[in-house]
Design a protein around this motif. Structure first.
Motif, short mmCIF file in Angstrom:
data_model
loop_
_atom_site.label_atom_id
_atom_site.label_comp_id
_atom_site.label_asym_id
_atom_site.label_seq_id
_atom_site.Cartn_x
_atom_site.Cartn_y
_atom_site.Cartn_z
N ILE A 23 0.77 -1.15 0.06
CA ILE A 23 0.08 0.07 0.15
C ILE A 23 0.89 1.20 0.12
CG2 ILE A 23 -1.53 1.30 1.44
CD1 ILE A 23 -2.91 -1.27 0.31
N GLY A 29 -7.47 7.56 1.03
CA GLY A 29 -7.24 6.05 0.51
C GLY A 29 -5.83 6.08 -0.12
N ALA A 30 -5.01 7.39 0.03
CA ALA A 30 -3.67 7.13 -0.71
C ALA A 30 -2.86 6.48 0.07
CB ALA A 30 -3.18 8.63 -0.77
N GLY A 31 -3.00 6.22 1.47
CA GLY A 31 -2.28 5.42 2.36
C GLY A 31 -1.54 6.24 3.18
N LYS A 32 -1.55 7.28 3.63
CA LYS A 32 -1.16 8.28 4.89
C LYS A 32 -1.38 7.42 6.31
CE LYS A 32 -4.40 11.53 4.13
NZ LYS A 32 -5.22 10.70 3.13
N SER A 33 -2.18 6.95 6.49
CA SER A 33 -2.49 6.15 7.94
C SER A 33 -1.76 5.12 7.78
CB SER A 33 -4.23 5.98 8.12
OG SER A 33 -4.77 7.20 8.47
N1 LIG Z 1 -6.68 -2.64 7.69
C1 LIG Z 1 -6.78 -2.99 6.44
N2 LIG Z 1 -6.66 -4.21 5.41
C2 LIG Z 1 -6.54 -4.02 4.19
N3 LIG Z 1 -6.45 -2.82 3.83
C3 LIG Z 1 -6.56 -1.55 4.14
C4 LIG Z 1 -6.74 -1.74 5.70
N4 LIG Z 1 -6.52 -0.24 6.30
C5 LIG Z 1 -6.59 0.39 5.29
N5 LIG Z 1 -6.44 -0.33 4.17
C6 LIG Z 1 -6.20 0.07 2.36
O1 LIG Z 1 -5.19 0.86 2.22
C7 LIG Z 1 -5.30 1.77 1.56
C8 LIG Z 1 -4.96 3.08 2.19
O2 LIG Z 1 -5.52 3.24 3.35
P1 LIG Z 1 -5.05 4.45 4.50
O3 LIG Z 1 -6.04 4.36 5.57
O4 LIG Z 1 -3.74 4.55 4.72
O5 LIG Z 1 -5.61 5.91 3.62
P2 LIG Z 1 -5.43 7.31 4.31
O6 LIG Z 1 -4.52 8.03 3.04
O7 LIG Z 1 -5.36 7.43 5.54
O8 LIG Z 1 -7.10 7.85 3.81
P3 LIG Z 1 -7.84 8.89 4.72
O9 LIG Z 1 -7.63 10.33 4.14
O10 LIG Z 1 -9.26 8.58 4.11
O11 LIG Z 1 -7.67 8.71 6.05
C9 LIG Z 1 -6.85 1.86 1.10
O12 LIG Z 1 -7.21 1.39 -0.19
C10 LIG Z 1 -7.64 1.19 2.26
O13 LIG Z 1 -8.60 0.34 1.75
#
Ligand SMILES: Nc1ncnc2c1ncn2[C@@H]1O[C@H](COP(=O)(O)OP(=O)(O)OP(=O)(O)O)[C@@H](O)[C@H]1O
Ligand SMILES: [Mg+2]
Length: 161
Positions: free
Chosen positions: A21, A42-46
């Motif tokens: 990711i 959904g970019a992957g920051k978290s």
């Molecule tokens: N526990 C998990 N298992 C499988 N895939 C996951 C899991 N958590 C997140 N993902 C996937 O990883 C990708 C990135 O998610 P992430 O939560 O890192 O995005 P984000 O950049 O923090 O988004 P946001 O701005 O909505 O908080 C997404 O496609 C999500 O569906």
């Protein structure tokens, strides 16, 4: 020269083998610096910061905290190493009071240090003082985030992610 407290190099991480990711993500954080990671939902920051905190498996790259390689350190050792993590959601215990939420976050502190640290968090986040006996689930959205950040800061972390 400014002191580097967190250095992430070429991080690759993901939830399933063969499906990264996070790819090629690098940041350098100096002491006192605030570094922001931007990107669409959904970019992957978290996932990136969870990987740094040991909560998402890392398949490539390295994480250094104060120059020490913590790439393989398990999540439960991070606070002791100096890295505190605030989850995006579900970051407080809603049925417990504000004060108990702070108290249970003090695990690595000396017992005699705890009351003063709780007061310091109240000084930093005055909204929480008025609600110290309130169930954390009754706080507003922003007040919940204050409590979540206070729970992380209370242990004097070197880095807050
Ligand atoms: N526990 C998990 N298992 C499988 N895939 C996951 C899991 N958590 C997140 N993902 C996937 O990883 C990708 C990135 O998610 P992430 O939560 O890192 O995005 P984000 O950049 O923090 O988004 P946001 O701005 O909505 O908080 C997404 O496609 C999500 O569906
Ligand atoms: Mg996120």
């Amino acid at each position: 020269m400014s002191e580097i407290v967190l250095e992430v190099r070429d991080l690759e991480a993901g939830y399933e083998p063969g499906v990264p990711i996070v790819r090629g993500a690098s940041i350098t954080v100096k002491k006192g610096e605030i570094v922001v990671v931007l990107g669409p939902n959904g970019a992957g920051k978290s996932s990136f910061i969870k990987a740094i905190a040991g909560l998402v498996p890392i398949t490539g790259g390295t994480v250094f905290l104060d120059g020490k390689d913590i790439t393989a350190a398990p999540a439960h050792t991070m606070v002791r190493l100096g890295l505190a993590f605030v989850p995006q959601t579900e970051n407080i215990f809603p049925l417990m009071s504000v004060e108990d939420n702070l108290r249970v976050a003090c695990g690595v502190l000396e017992r005699r240090e705890i009351p003063a640290r709780i007061e310091e968090m109240y000084a930093a986040f005055p909204d929480l003082v008025r609600q110290r006996r309130t169930a954390a689930g009754n706080l507003s959205g922003g007040q919940r985030q204050m409590l979540a950040v206070a729970r992380a800061l209370i242990v004097h972390p070197r880095v807050l992610v």
